[in-house]
Design an enzyme around this catalytic site. Structure first.
Site, PDB file in Angstrom:
ATOM      1  N   GLU A 178       0.816  -1.218   0.000  1.00  0.00           N
ATOM      2  CA  GLU A 178       0.000   0.000   0.000  1.00  0.00           C
ATOM      3  C   GLU A 178       0.856   1.277   0.000  1.00  0.00           C
ATOM      4  O   GLU A 178       0.876   2.028   0.970  1.00  0.00           O
ATOM      5  CB  GLU A 178      -0.968  -0.021   1.176  1.00  0.00           C
ATOM      6  CG  GLU A 178      -1.900  -1.230   1.098  1.00  0.00           C
ATOM      7  CD  GLU A 178      -3.006  -1.238   2.135  1.00  0.00           C
ATOM      8  OE1 GLU A 178      -2.927  -0.474   3.120  1.00  0.00           O
ATOM      9  OE2 GLU A 178      -3.968  -2.026   1.957  1.00  0.00           O
ATOM     10  N   GLU A 181      -5.104  -8.815  -1.325  1.00  0.00           N
ATOM     11  CA  GLU A 181      -5.535  -8.593   0.062  1.00  0.00           C
ATOM     12  C   GLU A 181      -6.955  -8.064   0.142  1.00  0.00           C
ATOM     13  O   GLU A 181      -7.329  -7.116  -0.554  1.00  0.00           O
ATOM     14  CB  GLU A 181      -4.616  -7.609   0.796  1.00  0.00           C
ATOM     15  CG  GLU A 181      -4.996  -7.473   2.278  1.00  0.00           C
ATOM     16  CD  GLU A 181      -4.207  -6.422   3.026  1.00  0.00           C
ATOM     17  OE1 GLU A 181      -2.977  -6.368   2.841  1.00  0.00           O
ATOM     18  OE2 GLU A 181      -4.810  -5.643   3.782  1.00  0.00           O
TER      19      GLU A 181
END
Length: 642
Positions: A237, A348
């Site tokens: 991220e 994810e």
């Protein structure tokens, strides 16, 4: 979003031009036993999780029900696998179990027969928010103010205690396991914040090289420990600029590409099997990440994955990894269309819940959202993997060190050693248990959307052994009956509201469709000017047309094949809006779009209307409504065969 059109015109994204087998010869005196499909079911009320049901027999022909047409000859991406992450927290809770109970839990996760056969793991490189220890860590931590450019202090000793033994056991249970690795932060001495939480990687070529060597040493250390790494990203991220008390790094496109440029040649030499994936973040830039970037005076870089794949670093990149926390899976198809030579991996998504949600609400909400968005949505949008977050957590959604305090996992491990399976166990298991690594996604008619429209959504795969697996989710709260058709055979089934089912069948000559899709470049569909038409885009890029008004004679849908074409059959699929089929119809053909000749006419009886034309040559095909009804007329798919 739906938009109203007058004379609707749209590209033929949902249309297929295919070939039919030659006419069947006389039936043999002793017809072989009918093929059948095995069925596994998970219900939204948690009364059944991946429970086998009575098999269903195929029968010749079709039905008037909503029909999921499976086309084994229309192929898409090859699958790597399905699973989650053996985080430090997951390893910690599994390690609290007695050896026999831990082995049983691992079999439940990784054994393809006794469990769900998890085949894909995304492993943190160092600490994440799901870390059981009091302090976060990397594999080369140094006292504040000190550096280790020679990586003399590098060690994966932390993982030797719990994580690596479980990963080796997982590989033993499922030798086809694929491992992807992702760091949440470089060592703090490489960052301008001198902290694992937040900050940037220092903009220094020496740091880029050191970080690249750090990642290579990790790959080598894991391989030496018996856990080879197949894929690697350089930052989890990278647009999460303000992680909540857990490791994270603000890594702009320029920094990510610089790291990849340094890493690519080193990794290619040290571990050729390990491929680099870019981005590893949400389908769209999260509004919170945009706000943080603006507050810091940074460019939000909302086209991050495109910019990375458009850079020179792309030569080292196998594809892009995505998460579920902003946007929807259609972003994967958009990137695939822009870079069809690069793969898509979904890596994810955590189940979560509200503070006052009951267990029943948590199970139903997680099952239904994940089923339509992750199980079906990501795979219909080119994902080669589907990975949830934690494999196992305690009943409080921990232990964790910062980050999410409402996350759930595939398994919950209680203090008394009880292990329970959650909704994620089923949404992953309906894939991982039946869709094997190397399987290819194949064509199947889809009616649901990732935004919930109360209809049927599905995805189909052909396994390396030739068997087929079709996963179907009923988005509606009420039961839905439907037909699954392949070749000239089909079966009917009724799925409870909110339920998820997988249907599998072995290779069978009668179920091997001879349909062959031909290119439709330039083909378009138009709707009658008198009709009020709507055009809606599915999550997988297909399109739907509906009259938007009661059926009246003269409404039509017209296909321009782009050139004069030989065909023998037209099939009009009215989709999953029950009753929205044409009560009467005529099929007309034209070579110039002006002069028409009627080819066939009849009365509609159900959702799928098949019209045999023997043999026809035409450029244009028009299906015209000839009767009246209070129902709308919907067209989900228009097929032309030869």
């Amino acid at each position: 979003m739906r938009r109203t059109l007058g004379a609707a015109a749209f590209t033929a994204a949902a249309l297929c031009l295919t070939s039919l087998p030659a006419a069947a010869t006389a039936a043999p005196a002793h017809r072989p036993a009918q093929p059948h499909a095995q069925v596994w079911l998970t219900t939204a009320d948690d009364s059944a999780q991946l429970q086998p049901q009575a098999p269903v027999d195929f029968h010749p022909g079709g039905s008037d029900l909503t029909t999921i047409t499976v086309d084994p000859n229309q192929t898409f991406q090859t699958m790597d696998g399905f699973g989650g992450a053996m985080t430090d927290s997951s390893a910690a809770v599994l390690s609290t179990l007695a050896p026999a109970a831990r082995d049983a839990a691992m079999r439940k996760l990784f054994d393809p027969r006794q469990g769900i056969g998890v085949s894909f793991l995304r492993q943190p490189v160092g600490s994440s928010d799901f870390t059981a220890a009091a302090a976060h860590y990397t594999y080369d931590d140094m006292p504040a103010g000190q550096t280790d450019f020679g990586l003399a202090h590098f060690s994966v000793a932390h993982d030797q205690a719990q994580i690596l033994p479980l990963l080796r056991q997982a590989r033993k249970l499922n030798p086809q396991l694929t491992v992807m690795a992702t760091p949440w932060s470089p060592p703090a001495w490489m960052k301008d914040s001198d902290s694992l939480v937040g900050g940037h990687l220092k903009d220094d070529p020496a740091v880029y090289q050191a970080y690249a060597r750090y990642l290579v040493k990790f790959v080598q250390a894991y391989a030496a420990a018996g856990v080879p790494v197949d894929y690697l990203t350089v930052q989890n991220e990278p647009q999460n600029r303000a992680p909540n008390a857990y490791p994270g790094t603000d890594l702009p496109v320029e920094a990510e590409t610089a790291v990849i440029e340094a890493l690519g040649p080193l990794l290619h030499k040290a571990s050729p099997r390990t491929k680099i994936l870019a981005y590893d973040h949400n389908w769209t830039t999260h509004p919170g990440d945009i706000a943080t970037a603006e507050k810091l005076g940074e460019d939000p870089q909302t086209d991050y994955p495109y910019e990375v794949l458009d850079s020179p670093a792309a030569r080292w990149i196998a594809g892009t990894a995505y998460h579920c926390y902003s946007g929807d899976p259609s972003a994967q198809s958009a990137l695939h269309d822009a870079h069809p030579d690069k793969g898509i991996w979904f890596t994810e998504c955590s189940g979560s819940h509200g503070a006052t949600d009951t267990p029943a609400q948590i199970f139903r909400g997680t099952l239904t959202w994940h089923a339509r968005t992750i199980t079906v949505g990501t795979t219909r949008n080119w994902a080669k993997s589907v990975a949830d977050w934690n494999l196992a957590l305690d009943p409080n959604g921990g232990p964790h060190n910062g980050g999410c305090d409402t996350c759930t996992a595939l398994l919950t491990v209680a203090a008394d050693g009880t292990v329970t399976t959650n909704a994620e166990y089923s949404t992953i298991g309906h894939l991982s248990k039946f869709v094997k690594p190397g399987a290819v996604r194949i064509g199947s008619t889809n009616y649901g959307t990732t935004g919930w429209n109360g209809q049927l959504t599905d995805v189909a795969f052909r396994n390396p052994d030739g068997s087929t697996a079709v996963v179907v989710h009923n988005e509606n709260d009420d039961p839905r009956s439907f037909t699954v058709a392949v070749g000239g055979e089909s079966f009917d089934y009724t799925l409870p509201g909110g339920a998820l089912a997988t249907f599998t069948w072995a290779r069978d000559a009668r179920l091997s469709s001879a349909l062959r899709e031909l290119p439709l470049d330039g083909a378009v569909v138009t709707a009658s000017p008198s009709a009020s038409a709507e055009l809606a885009a599915d999550g997988d890029g297909s399109t739907r047309w509906t009259s938007g008004a009661a059926q009246t004679p003269g409404q039509y849908v017209q296909l321009d094949l782009g050139r004069r074409t030989h065909f023998r059959r037209v099939a009009v699929d009215s989709g999953d809006n029950l009753g929205d089929y044409a009560r009467g119809w005529v099929v007309s053909l034209s070579d110039d779009g002006t002069h028409w000749r009627a080819a066939a006419s009849g009365v509609g009886t159900g959702q799928l209307t098949t019209v045999d034309l023997r043999s026809a040559f035409a450029r244009y095909v028009r299906v015209t409504q000839t009767a009246a009804s209070g129902s709308w007329w919907s067209v989900a798919d228009l097929h032309v065969y030869r």
